[in-house]
Motif scaffolding. Structure first.
Motif, short mmCIF file in Angstrom:
data_model
loop_
_atom_site.label_atom_id
_atom_site.label_comp_id
_atom_site.label_asym_id
_atom_site.label_seq_id
_atom_site.Cartn_x
_atom_site.Cartn_y
_atom_site.Cartn_z
N ILE A 2 0.84 -1.21 0.00
CA ILE A 2 0.00 0.00 0.00
C ILE A 2 0.87 1.25 0.00
CG2 ILE A 2 -1.79 1.25 1.31
CD1 ILE A 2 -2.51 -1.56 2.54
N ARG A 3 0.61 2.14 -0.96
CA ARG A 3 1.39 3.40 -1.01
C ARG A 3 0.93 4.34 0.11
NH1 ARG A 3 4.07 6.26 -5.16
NH2 ARG A 3 4.71 4.16 -5.78
N ILE A 36 -2.42 8.60 5.68
CA ILE A 36 -1.45 7.87 6.49
C ILE A 36 -0.43 7.23 5.55
CG2 ILE A 36 -1.10 6.12 8.27
CD1 ILE A 36 -4.00 6.37 9.06
N ASN A 37 0.84 7.61 5.74
CA ASN A 37 1.92 7.05 4.92
C ASN A 37 2.67 6.00 5.73
OD1 ASN A 37 1.81 8.79 2.49
ND2 ASN A 37 2.10 10.41 4.01
N PRO A 38 3.46 5.16 5.04
CA PRO A 38 4.32 4.24 5.79
C PRO A 38 5.34 5.06 6.60
CG PRO A 38 4.20 3.67 3.46
CD PRO A 38 3.57 5.00 3.60
N PRO A 39 5.87 4.56 7.69
CA PRO A 39 5.60 3.25 8.28
C PRO A 39 4.22 3.22 8.96
CG PRO A 39 7.14 4.47 9.67
CD PRO A 39 6.87 5.32 8.47
N PHE A 40 3.37 2.28 8.51
CA PHE A 40 1.98 2.27 8.96
C PHE A 40 1.84 1.96 10.45
CE2 PHE A 40 1.21 1.42 4.34
CZ PHE A 40 0.56 2.61 4.10
N ARG A 41 2.70 1.06 10.95
CA ARG A 41 2.54 0.66 12.35
C ARG A 41 2.49 1.87 13.27
NH1 ARG A 41 5.92 -4.69 14.12
NH2 ARG A 41 5.53 -5.74 12.17
N GLU A 42 3.48 2.79 13.10
CA GLU A 42 3.47 3.93 14.02
C GLU A 42 2.50 5.01 13.58
OE1 GLU A 42 7.85 4.48 13.26
OE2 GLU A 42 7.31 6.58 13.62
N ASN A 43 2.35 5.19 12.27
CA ASN A 43 1.50 6.31 11.82
C ASN A 43 0.01 6.05 12.01
OD1 ASN A 43 3.72 7.78 11.27
ND2 ASN A 43 3.79 7.31 9.08
N LEU A 53 -1.35 4.37 14.50
CA LEU A 53 -1.66 4.61 15.92
C LEU A 53 -1.67 6.10 16.23
CD1 LEU A 53 0.20 1.69 17.71
CD2 LEU A 53 -2.22 1.92 17.18
N ARG A 54 -0.73 6.84 15.61
CA ARG A 54 -0.68 8.28 15.85
C ARG A 54 -1.96 8.95 15.35
NH1 ARG A 54 4.11 9.69 13.24
NH2 ARG A 54 5.20 8.78 14.99
N VAL A 55 -2.41 8.60 14.15
CA VAL A 55 -3.63 9.23 13.61
C VAL A 55 -4.85 8.81 14.44
CG1 VAL A 55 -5.17 9.30 11.60
CG2 VAL A 55 -2.71 9.51 11.28
N ALA A 56 -4.89 7.53 14.80
CA ALA A 56 -6.03 7.05 15.59
C ALA A 56 -6.11 7.76 16.94
CB ALA A 56 -5.92 5.54 15.79
N ARG A 57 -4.94 8.11 17.48
CA ARG A 57 -4.94 8.81 18.78
C ARG A 57 -5.18 10.31 18.61
NH1 ARG A 57 0.32 6.34 19.89
NH2 ARG A 57 -0.04 4.26 20.71
N GLY A 58 -5.29 10.74 17.35
CA GLY A 58 -5.56 12.16 17.09
C GLY A 58 -4.32 13.03 17.18
N GLU A 59 -3.13 12.39 17.05
CA GLU A 59 -1.89 13.18 17.12
C GLU A 59 -1.46 13.55 15.71
OE1 GLU A 59 0.84 10.52 19.03
OE2 GLU A 59 -0.60 10.18 20.66
N GLY A 60 -0.74 14.66 15.55
CA GLY A 60 -0.23 15.08 14.24
C GLY A 60 0.99 14.28 13.87
N ARG A 61 1.60 14.65 12.73
CA ARG A 61 2.83 13.97 12.35
C ARG A 61 3.97 14.46 13.23
NH1 ARG A 61 3.18 15.60 6.71
NH2 ARG A 61 0.96 15.62 6.48
N LYS A 62 5.08 13.71 13.26
CA LYS A 62 6.23 14.10 14.09
C LYS A 62 6.60 15.56 13.79
CE LYS A 62 8.67 9.94 15.19
NZ LYS A 62 9.32 8.88 14.47
N GLY A 63 6.78 16.36 14.81
CA GLY A 63 7.22 17.72 14.59
C GLY A 63 6.08 18.70 14.38
N GLU A 64 4.84 18.19 14.24
CA GLU A 64 3.73 19.12 13.97
C GLU A 64 3.18 19.69 15.27
OE1 GLU A 64 0.73 17.20 11.64
OE2 GLU A 64 1.88 17.41 9.80
#
Ligand code: MRU
Length: 352
Positions: free
Chosen positions: A322-323, A332-339, A341-352
């Motif tokens: 999956i792209r 949601i981009n790879p790496p999916f495992r961490e991303n 969970l971050r989106v599901a928890r309502g958190e932004g991308r790293k650094g945002e």
């Protein structure tokens, strides 16, 4: 009537998708068992729509409860929930919606029975309204993945018949169509129940999108001829690792896309994610009746009557194919495992 399901004047109506594209027939669902059968027999279908419809079915069921004994009411209510859970096993939206109704009911046990019935209807209406909004958010989030002139292959049906709004993958496509006017869509038949040929082709034509129908076994040749720029599909359940279950034949396309270096996009609301599962192999896959394969739409026999049949309705696409996954909360981009969970928890991308 407008919409694949309509609740008006106390009645639940649905467009019977088994009759499409030849007949646009709305039916009223007046009993719980009619609702159960509508889901099981794919009269209503598509992961988000199954969830919304099931929520209304709980109300249709409890409406019939007579008496003032709360213990009996809760027993009756739990039986309805368990009965509906049994209708189809793969799309997690069904379980999500039923869980949501159950949670609100058990958080309000002090209410009287009439109040609880009203509460269930109100929650079903909220789930319905939210699903419409999720579709437009997915469209907004995914549209930039499509360029003017793109030729896109899609599978099964992921549009206004599969959701309460414009759809998941097809909603993104409809938005891009309104923007550019020149995108072209290939839709595959999606044997055995022909959701692509009967439903997506019908929807895309209604929306004025340039659509070409292919049989499922033509996809590889199409890609080899460089006629496909992108693939967009939906999902019935996505795990926390990003593996997904979607209509049988999705995995074929994902593997082909990888070989031909074609981006493979998935569009799904967060209500289609199941974070209790990590690997796709743990998603329950529905096996349907052999008659769906031995016949065309249970009408015309096309095989020896007694031939053995294997008929899984969904397959699993591992996340590595999956792209990106377009959701109502962003891409949601790879790496999916961490991303994921971050989106599901309502958190932004790293650094945002
Ligand atoms: O068996 P169906 O027709 O309910 O399967 C539907 C699909 O597989 C869709 O692709 C899926 O629900 C995701 S998009 C709404």
């Amino acid at each position: 009537m407008k919409g694949s399901i309509v609740f008006k004047k106390g009645g639940l109506y649905y467009l019977d998708q088994t009759k499409l594209p030849l007949n646009e027939t709305y039916k009223e669902c007046t009993t719980l068992s009619q609702g159960y059968r509508a889901i099981k027999e794919l009269k209503i279908r598509g992961a988000p729509l199954i969830g919304v419809f099931a929520a209304y079915c709980v109300y249709i069921g409890v409406k019939k409860f007579k008496g003032d004994k709360k213990v009996k009411f809760f027993n009756y209510f739990d039986k309805i929930i368990n009965y509906l859970k049994d209708s189809r096993p793969t799309a997690v939206n069904l379980f999500w919606a039923l869980q949501r109704i159950q949670t609100i009911v058990y958080a309000n046990t002090a209410k009287n029975i009439d109040g609880l019935k009203k509460l269930i209807l109100r929650e079903a209406k909220m789930i319905h309204a939210e699903d419409i909004r999720l579709c437009s958010r997915m469209a907004d989030n995914g549209v930039n993945l499509i360029k003017s002139g793109d030729r896109i292959l899609t599978h099964c049906n992921t549009g206004f018949l599969a959701t309460s709004g414009e759809g998941t993958a097809l909603a993104v496509i409809y938005k891009a169509h309104r923007l550019y006017k020149n995108i072209r869509i290939y839709v595959d038949e999606t044997r055995p129940l022909l959701q692509g040929a009967r439903l997506s082709a019908w929807e895309l034509i209604k929306k004025g999108v340039d659509v070409t129908l292919i049989t499922d076994n033509m996809a590889a040749y199409l890609m080899q001829q460089k006629k496909v720029d992108k693939i967009f599909v939906g999902a019935d359940r996505i795990t926390s690792f990003g593996d997904l279950a979607n209509k049988i034949g999705t995995y074929n396309l994902a593997v082909l896309a990888e070989h031909h270096k074609i981006p493979f996009y998935v569009v799904a609301p967060l209500t289609s994610f199941d974070l209790t599962l990590e690997e796709g192999k743990n998603i329950p896959i529905e096996e349907r009746n052999a008659s769906e394969v031995r016949t065309v739409l249970n009408k015309v026999q096309i095989t020896p009557r007694k031939v053995k049949v294997y008929n899984p309705a969904f397959d699993i696409t591992p996340h590595r194919y999956i792209r990106a996954i377009v959701t109502d909360k962003g891409i949601i981009n790879p790496p999916f495992r961490e991303n994921i969970l971050r989106v599901a928890r309502g958190e932004g991308r790293k650094g945002e």
